[in-house]
Structure formats: C-alpha cells, structure tokens
Write a protein that holds these residues in place. Sequence first.
Motif, mmCIF file in Angstrom:
data_model
loop_
_atom_site.group_PDB
_atom_site.id
_atom_site.type_symbol
_atom_site.label_atom_id
_atom_site.label_comp_id
_atom_site.label_asym_id
_atom_site.label_seq_id
_atom_site.Cartn_x
_atom_site.Cartn_y
_atom_site.Cartn_z
ATOM 1 N N GLN A 50 0.858 -6.424 1.497
ATOM 2 C CA GLN A 50 0.536 -6.535 0.643
ATOM 3 C C GLN A 50 -1.116 -4.958 0.585
ATOM 4 O O GLN A 50 -0.856 -4.082 -0.723
ATOM 5 C CB GLN A 50 -0.624 -7.213 -0.776
ATOM 6 N N HIS A 51 -1.644 -5.239 1.466
ATOM 7 C CA HIS A 51 -2.836 -3.722 1.749
ATOM 8 C C HIS A 51 -2.229 -2.472 2.441
ATOM 9 O O HIS A 51 -2.895 -1.707 1.234
ATOM 10 C CB HIS A 51 -3.622 -4.366 2.548
ATOM 11 N N SER A 52 -1.253 -3.077 3.244
ATOM 12 C CA SER A 52 0.054 -1.970 3.390
ATOM 13 C C SER A 52 0.211 -1.142 2.483
ATOM 14 O O SER A 52 0.792 0.004 2.447
ATOM 15 C CB SER A 52 0.639 -2.295 4.098
ATOM 16 N N GLN A 53 0.712 -2.058 1.332
ATOM 17 C CA GLN A 53 1.775 -1.211 0.445
ATOM 18 C C GLN A 53 1.081 -0.623 -0.665
ATOM 19 O O GLN A 53 1.229 0.594 -1.267
ATOM 20 C CB GLN A 53 2.719 -2.364 -0.183
ATOM 21 N N ASN A 54 -0.331 -1.595 -1.036
ATOM 22 C CA ASN A 54 -0.984 -0.476 -1.486
ATOM 23 C C ASN A 54 -1.676 0.762 -1.132
ATOM 24 O O ASN A 54 -1.661 1.911 -1.672
ATOM 25 C CB ASN A 54 -2.336 -1.049 -2.314
ATOM 26 N N ARG A 55 -1.580 0.874 0.116
ATOM 27 C CA ARG A 55 -2.378 2.527 0.688
ATOM 28 C C ARG A 55 -1.266 2.965 0.401
ATOM 29 O O ARG A 55 -1.510 4.166 0.602
ATOM 30 C CB ARG A 55 -2.755 1.988 1.822
ATOM 31 N N ASP A 56 0.053 2.752 1.202
ATOM 32 C CA ASP A 56 1.375 3.895 1.243
ATOM 33 C C ASP A 56 1.697 3.826 -0.745
ATOM 34 O O ASP A 56 1.439 5.622 -0.922
ATOM 35 C CB ASP A 56 2.513 3.012 1.452
ATOM 36 N N MET A 57 1.600 3.377 -0.989
ATOM 37 C CA MET A 57 1.705 4.241 -2.954
ATOM 38 C C MET A 57 0.821 4.638 -3.439
ATOM 39 O O MET A 57 0.401 5.474 -3.683
ATOM 40 C CB MET A 57 1.563 2.526 -3.918
ATOM 41 N N THR A 58 -0.920 5.023 -2.954
ATOM 42 C CA THR A 58 -1.663 5.483 -3.602
ATOM 43 C C THR A 58 -1.115 7.235 -2.635
ATOM 44 O O THR A 58 -1.927 7.702 -3.351
ATOM 45 C CB THR A 58 -3.362 4.697 -2.598
ATOM 46 N N ALA A 59 -0.972 6.741 -0.754
ATOM 47 C CA ALA A 59 -0.706 7.851 -0.530
ATOM 48 C C ALA A 59 0.392 9.098 -1.489
ATOM 49 O O ALA A 59 0.158 10.379 -1.789
ATOM 50 C CB ALA A 59 -0.433 7.917 0.741
#
Length: 119
Positions: A65-74
């Motif tokens: 979830q942390h990784s997906q949130n960061r990827d979506m923000t980028a």
Amino acid sequence: MRWHFRQISDLAILWAGHRVVPVTLIVFAAIWAAVGLSFSFPRQWFLLTNMVGTLIIFFILLLVQHSQNRDMTALHTKLDKLIRSSEAGNHWIAAEKKDADAIEGMRQQHHGQTSETST
C-alpha cells in the motif's frame, strides 16, 4: 528516518515480488507440515502458524500500500505536468481530488468534446 523506511520498503517489495518467493514458501510450508506431523500438531503449533502468517501478510499489505501510494502520487504529478504543458484545460489538474460526481461530469464533458471534434 523517512529515507530508511522508503529504502527498506522498496527492498521488501522487491523481495516479496521475486519469482523465487512462491517456491520458497511452498518448500517452507512442506517442511513446516512435516515437522508438525512429527510432533503430532500440538495446539500451539496452529496458534503460531496463524499468528506468524497473519503478521507477515499484514506487513506485506502495508508495504504494498505504501509503495502504491507513492507510485500514484508520482503518476499524478507527471500527469499534472503534462496537462500544464499541453493545450488541455487546467481544470483537469488534480481531478483525483474532486468528488465522484464532479469527475463523472468532467468525463462526460470530455467525451462530448471528443465526439464533436471527431465528426
């Protein structure tokens, strides 16, 4: 501290998604069952299995979830930059922060504009 968490998170996600992990888990489960059979599966064996399995799944879920949130923000940042540099209206910037009705209205408006320009 944030940098260390991100680095650990990236390594854990990379490791968890590796193709060797499922094979390793199957072998580990077979060994775990064999050892459990040799001890006639005491009740603590099942409790430990459930607890460890739940904790590992929860930890991996949080990291993903942390990784997906960061990827979506980028991704949203990149899309906003593309919108700013194109002829698209600036009302499309940060559309993900609007409510569902507003997004649907924007989609319908865009769909109407694309069908008008294609005819």
